[in-house]
Design a protein around this motif. Structure first.
Motif, PDB file in Angstrom:
ATOM      1  N   HIS A  83       0.832  -1.202   0.000  1.00 48.92           N
ATOM      2  CA  HIS A  83       0.000   0.000   0.000  1.00 48.92           C
ATOM      3  C   HIS A  83       0.869   1.256   0.000  1.00 48.92           C
ATOM      4  O   HIS A  83       2.005   1.247   0.492  1.00 48.92           O
ATOM      5  CB  HIS A  83      -0.932   0.026   1.215  1.00 48.92           C
ATOM      6  N   GLY A  84       0.311   2.324  -0.561  1.00 48.13           N
ATOM      7  CA  GLY A  84       1.015   3.586  -0.602  1.00 48.13           C
ATOM      8  C   GLY A  84       1.276   4.126   0.796  1.00 48.13           C
ATOM      9  O   GLY A  84       0.585   3.802   1.760  1.00 48.13           O
ATOM     10  N   ILE A  85       2.284   4.976   0.888  1.00 46.47           N
ATOM     11  CA  ILE A  85       2.662   5.588   2.160  1.00 46.47           C
ATOM     12  C   ILE A  85       1.845   6.863   2.349  1.00 46.47           C
ATOM     13  O   ILE A  85       1.875   7.763   1.515  1.00 46.47           O
ATOM     14  CB  ILE A  85       4.166   5.893   2.187  1.00 46.47           C
ATOM     15  N   THR A  86       1.105   6.913   3.441  1.00 50.44           N
ATOM     16  CA  THR A  86       0.147   7.992   3.653  1.00 50.44           C
ATOM     17  C   THR A  86       0.819   9.345   3.862  1.00 50.44           C
ATOM     18  O   THR A  86       0.408  10.354   3.275  1.00 50.44           O
ATOM     19  CB  THR A  86      -0.740   7.671   4.872  1.00 50.44           C
ATOM     20  N   ARG A  87       1.831   9.382   4.683  1.00 56.01           N
ATOM     21  CA  ARG A  87       2.450  10.675   5.002  1.00 56.01           C
ATOM     22  C   ARG A  87       3.420  11.092   3.900  1.00 56.01           C
ATOM     23  O   ARG A  87       4.218  10.292   3.438  1.00 56.01           O
ATOM     24  CB  ARG A  87       3.194  10.587   6.334  1.00 56.01           C
ATOM     25  N   PRO A  88       3.377  12.344   3.449  1.00 58.95           N
ATOM     26  CA  PRO A  88       4.291  12.780   2.388  1.00 58.95           C
ATOM     27  C   PRO A  88       5.735  12.761   2.860  1.00 58.95           C
ATOM     28  O   PRO A  88       6.021  12.879   4.050  1.00 58.95           O
ATOM     29  CB  PRO A  88       3.811  14.203   2.076  1.00 58.95           C
ATOM     30  N   ARG A  89       6.625  12.628   1.916  1.00 59.77           N
ATOM     31  CA  ARG A  89       8.052  12.605   2.255  1.00 59.77           C
ATOM     32  C   ARG A  89       8.513  13.955   2.794  1.00 59.77           C
ATOM     33  O   ARG A  89       9.343  14.031   3.697  1.00 59.77           O
ATOM     34  CB  ARG A  89       8.870  12.228   1.009  1.00 59.77           C
ATOM     35  N   LEU A  90       7.954  15.028   2.251  1.00 61.02           N
ATOM     36  CA  LEU A  90       8.272  16.387   2.694  1.00 61.02           C
ATOM     37  C   LEU A  90       6.965  17.107   3.009  1.00 61.02           C
ATOM     38  O   LEU A  90       6.043  17.093   2.192  1.00 61.02           O
ATOM     39  CB  LEU A  90       9.031  17.156   1.603  1.00 61.02           C
ATOM     40  N   PHE A  91       6.882  17.747   4.167  1.00 62.68           N
ATOM     41  CA  PHE A  91       5.659  18.475   4.494  1.00 62.68           C
ATOM     42  C   PHE A  91       5.913  19.520   5.566  1.00 62.68           C
ATOM     43  O   PHE A  91       6.830  19.401   6.382  1.00 62.68           O
ATOM     44  CB  PHE A  91       4.554  17.516   4.955  1.00 62.68           C
ATOM     45  N   THR A  92       5.076  20.553   5.541  1.00 61.22           N
ATOM     46  CA  THR A  92       5.113  21.600   6.549  1.00 61.22           C
ATOM     47  C   THR A  92       4.478  21.072   7.831  1.00 61.22           C
ATOM     48  O   THR A  92       3.329  20.624   7.808  1.00 61.22           O
ATOM     49  CB  THR A  92       4.342  22.836   6.067  1.00 61.22           C
ATOM     50  N   PRO A  93       5.173  21.114   8.958  1.00 60.37           N
ATOM     51  CA  PRO A  93       4.605  20.569  10.199  1.00 60.37           C
ATOM     52  C   PRO A  93       3.498  21.452  10.756  1.00 60.37           C
ATOM     53  O   PRO A  93       3.490  22.667  10.537  1.00 60.37           O
ATOM     54  CB  PRO A  93       5.811  20.531  11.149  1.00 60.37           C
ATOM     55  N   PRO A  94       2.536  20.865  11.475  1.00 60.89           N
ATOM     56  CA  PRO A  94       1.461  21.663  12.092  1.00 60.89           C
ATOM     57  C   PRO A  94       1.999  22.475  13.258  1.00 60.89           C
ATOM     58  O   PRO A  94       3.007  22.127  13.874  1.00 60.89           O
ATOM     59  CB  PRO A  94       0.465  20.602  12.552  1.00 60.89           C
ATOM     60  N   LEU A  95       1.296  23.563  13.575  1.00 61.14           N
ATOM     61  CA  LEU A  95       1.694  24.406  14.702  1.00 61.14           C
ATOM     62  C   LEU A  95       1.171  23.871  16.032  1.00 61.14           C
ATOM     63  O   LEU A  95       1.679  24.224  17.092  1.00 61.14           O
ATOM     64  CB  LEU A  95       1.182  25.842  14.493  1.00 61.14           C
ATOM     65  N   ARG A  96       0.131  23.033  15.980  1.00 58.78           N
ATOM     66  CA  ARG A  96      -0.460  22.477  17.199  1.00 58.78           C
ATOM     67  C   ARG A  96      -1.140  21.167  16.850  1.00 58.78           C
ATOM     68  O   ARG A  96      -1.300  20.846  15.664  1.00 58.78           O
ATOM     69  CB  ARG A  96      -1.448  23.467  17.822  1.00 58.78           C
ATOM     70  N   PRO A  97      -1.533  20.367  17.836  1.00 59.02           N
ATOM     71  CA  PRO A  97      -2.199  19.094  17.533  1.00 59.02           C
ATOM     72  C   PRO A  97      -3.427  19.311  16.656  1.00 59.02           C
ATOM     73  O   PRO A  97      -4.189  20.265  16.860  1.00 59.02           O
ATOM     74  CB  PRO A  97      -2.578  18.556  18.912  1.00 59.02           C
TER      75      PRO A  97
END
Length: 535
Positions: free
Chosen positions: A15-29
Motif C-alpha cells: 500500500h502507498g505511504i500515507t504521510r508525504p516525504r516532505l511536508f510543513t509541520p502543524p503548529l499544534r495538535p
C-alpha cells in the motif's frame, strides 16, 4: 509532535505511504477543533458517499489547519503527488465543501455573495477536471441515468443556476456563493475566497500564476492551492513554489534541532502561512524501488494501482518521463544542457538511416550506478551526413554481451565498438568483447573530450541526423559536462538522469570519423561465445 493517524491506513509493503516525504509541520495538535479537514472527510463520506484514501484524508487535515480565530493557517498550499493518485477526486470533494458548506461559515467576514471559488489551469480543459466532478454531484437537471445516479439531492436543492456557456462555465448556489473555472490568463481582475491552480507544472512563464495568485489577497481566510505532478526544466513557476516550500521545511528542522521543537518561536520568525506537501520518491532511488514507488504513489493498494503494475511501466517509458510522472521526481530542473536541445531537434529526420553495406560503428555505455546500459550506433547516410541512433537499452549490464552476440550473427559486417576504457562501468566490456573478436576502439584520455566536443560541434553546425527517440532526446535535454584538464567531458553523475545513450552516440560517432575500420576484422565469430569476465 505526533501526526494524526488516519483510520484505514494499511501498513505493509503493498500500500502507498500515507504521510508525504516532505511536508510543513502543524503548529499544534490537529483535531476537529483545529482543522477543518475532519469536517471535509465527514462531508465526503456522509453527503457525497465518497470514501477518501488515507493520504487524501491526511492532506485535508493538515492543509486545512486553523488559527485560533477560525481562519485558515495556510493562505497558500502547494501539493505534489504522482499522476493517477486521485488529485481530481480530493480537489472535487474540497471544492464542493467550500462551495456548499464553508461559504456560509463566516458570513460576518465573507458573506456568501462574495464567496467565490475559482478553478484555474493553463487551459480551460485542464481546469475542468474537478469542476465536472462537482457538477455531477449538484446538477439539478441530470440528463442521463448515470448523471441521476451520481447526483446528490441535498446539493441539487442548493444550486440556483449552472452556466454551461463555453468559456463561462460556473455553478451558483441560492446563497449566491459561486464556483467558476477559467484558463489562467482569463482570471485577472476577479476576486476569490478560494482558488485552485491545477497542473501548475504546465506554467512555463509567470503570466498565468501572476494573475491567479493575486485574486485571494484581499479576502479574509482565503486559500490558494497549487496541485501538480513534478515538473521539468520548463516548469519555472512550480520550481519557485517547490524551492520555497522545501526551504521553509529545512528551516523548521534546523530550528527544531536548535530550539527543542519550539513552534511558537519558529512562528514568530518565519512564514507559517505557506503549506507544502510533497509525495515523491527520494533522490537517487532506482526506478523499481518498491518503497520509492509507494512513497510517490500513496493511492497504491487502495484502488486499481499496484506496486507491480507501476513497476511494469519502466520499460515502456523514458527514464525521465517515468521519474517525473510515476516517481514525482524533478529530473530536469535548472539544467543548462551542454548540447542545445533546440538545435538537436532541428536535426530530426524520421527517415534517416544507414544504408546496407555502409560502415557501422557501435558503442556501449553504462550509467554511473550500473543500473542501465545503452547501445548506440553511428554510420554515414547516402548524402554523407552521419546518422546516430540508440538501438538498445535495458536494466543492468549482463544482457549487453548476449545482445551483441546475436546482433553480429545477424549482421556479420558489424564488428566495431567504441568503449570508454578507463574510469567507468563500461570498462568491464572491453576484455570480453576483444576476446570475442570485436574491434574495440578504446575511448580514454584526450579522446573523452574529443568525443564530447566533436558531437556538440556536429549539432551546432547541423552536420548530423537522428531519429525521433524520446529516450535519447530526454538525455540531450539534461546532459551536463565537467572539466577534465582543459577539456569538457560528459558528466554521468551530475546530469539529472542517465545520459549513457547520448555518450554512446558521441563515442560511436567519434570512432566512425577517426578510425578507418580496416584495422580489425573479427578474429572469432561471436557465435563461438563471448566469455564474461565480470567480477
Amino acid at each position: 509532535m505526533e501526526d494524526v493517524v488516519i483510520e484505514g491506513e494499511v501498513l505493509d509493503g503493498e500500500h502507498g505511504i500515507t504521510r508525504p516525504r516532505l511536508f510543513t509541520p502543524p503548529l499544534r495538535p490537529l483535531t476537529k477543533e483545529t482543522s477543518n479537514g475532519f469536517a471535509v472527510i465527514a462531508f465526503a463520506a456522509v453527503i457525497l458517499k465518497v470514501t477518501l484514501f488515507p493520504w487524501q484524508c491526511w492532506l485535508l487535515i493538515h492543509a486545512l489547519e486553523l488559527n485560533e480565530d477560525g481562519s485558515y493557517r495556510f493562505r497558500r498550499v502547494i501539493v505534489l503527488v504522482a499522476r493517477q493518485n486521485g488529485k481530481t477526486t480530493v480537489m472535487g470533494v474540497l471544492i464542493a465543501w467550500w462551495l456548499f458548506i464553508d461559504s456560509a461559515a463566516h458570513p460576518d467576514r465573507v458573506p456568501p455573495v462574495k464567496f467565490a471559488v475559482v478553478g484555474a489551469a493553463q487551459t480551460l480543459d485542464n481546469a475542468k477536471g474537478p469542476y465536472e466532478t462537482v457538477k455531477a454531484w449538484c446538477n439539478p437537471e441530470p440528463a442521463s441515468d448515470q448523471e441521476i445516479e451520481l447526483a446528490v439531492p441535498m446539493l441539487q436543492k442548493m444550486v440556483q443556476r449552472i452556466n454551461r456557456t463555453n468559456g463561462e462555465e460556473g455553478i451558483q448556489t441560492y446563497s449566491k456563493a459561486s464556483y467558476i473555472v477559467r484558463a489562467a490568463l482569463n482570471i485577472r481582475s476577479k476576486s476569490a475566497a478560494r482558488a485552485v491552480f491545477d497542473e501548475l507544472r504546465e506554467q512555463h512563464n509567470d503570466d498565468g500564476w501572476n494573475a491567479v495568485s493575486q485574486i485571494t489577497k484581499a479576502v479574509w481566510s482565503s486559500q490558494l492551492w497549487g496541485i501538480s505532478n513534478a515538473g521539468d526544466h520548463r516548469s519555472k513557476v512550480l520550481k519557485r513554489q517547490v524551492d520555497k516550500g522545501r526551504a521553509l521545511i529545512d528551516d523548521w528542522h534546523a530550528w527544531a534541532a536548535a530550539h527543542n521543537g519550539d513552534m511558537d518561536g519558529f512562528a514568530s520568525t518565519h512564514d507559517t502561512t505557506y503549506g507544502y506537501f510533497e509525495w515523491s520518491a527520494p533522490d537517487g532511488c532506482t526506478c523499481d524501488d518498491r518503497d520509492a514507488i509507494r512513497q510517490a504513489n500513496p493511492s497504491v493498494g487502495y484502488g486499481a494501482m499496484s506496486v507491480s503494475g507501476i513497476a511494469s511501466d519502466i520499460d515502456g517509458m523514458t527514464e525521465s518521463a517515468y521519474r517525473t510522472e510515476v516517481l514525482c521526481q524533478w529530473v530536469t530542473a535548472d539544467v543548462k544542457p551542454y548540447v542545445d536541445p533546440k538545435r538537436w531537434k532541428r536535426l530530426l529526420d524520421p527517415d534517416s538511416a544507414i544504408p546496407d553495406g555502409n560502415r557501422v560503428v557501435l558503442s556501449v555505455d553504462t550509467s554511473a550506478d550500473r543500473q542501465m546500459t545503452y547501445i548506440s550506433a553511428a554510420g554515414l547516410r547516402d548524402d554523407g551526413l552521419p546518422h546516430v541512433e540508440l538501438i538498445a537499452r535495458r536494466t543492468g549490464m549482463m544482457w549487453a554481451l548476449k545482445y551483441l552476440e546475436r546482433l553480429h550473427d545477424t549482421w556479420p559486417d558489424i564488428h566495431e565498438i567504441a568503449i570508454q576504457s578507463k574510469g567507468c562501468a563500461a570498462v568491464d566490456y572491453v576484455d570480453p568483447l576483444t576476446e570475442a573478436g570485436w574491434t574495440v576502439h578504446p575511448i580514454e584520455g584526450f579522446k573523452l573530450g574529443a568525443c564530447t566536443g566533436r558531437f556538440n560541434d556536429h549539432i551546432r553546425d547541423g552536420r548530423l541526423r537522428h531519429l525521433d527517440q524520446p529516450a535519447l532526446d530526454q538525455q540531450v535535454d539534461i546532459a551536463v559536462t565537467k572539466r577534465l584538464g582543459e577539456l569538457e567531458v560528459f558528466d554521468r553523475v551530475k546530469s539529472a538522469m542517465h545520459i549513457s545513450a547520448l555518450i554512446a552516440c558521441a563515442q560511436a560517432l567519434y570512432a566512425l570519423e577517426t578510425t578507418t575500420g580496416d584495422e580489425g576484422k573479427p578474429k572469432l565469430k561471436p557465435s563461438t561465445g563471448i566469455r564474461c569476465t565480470f567480477t
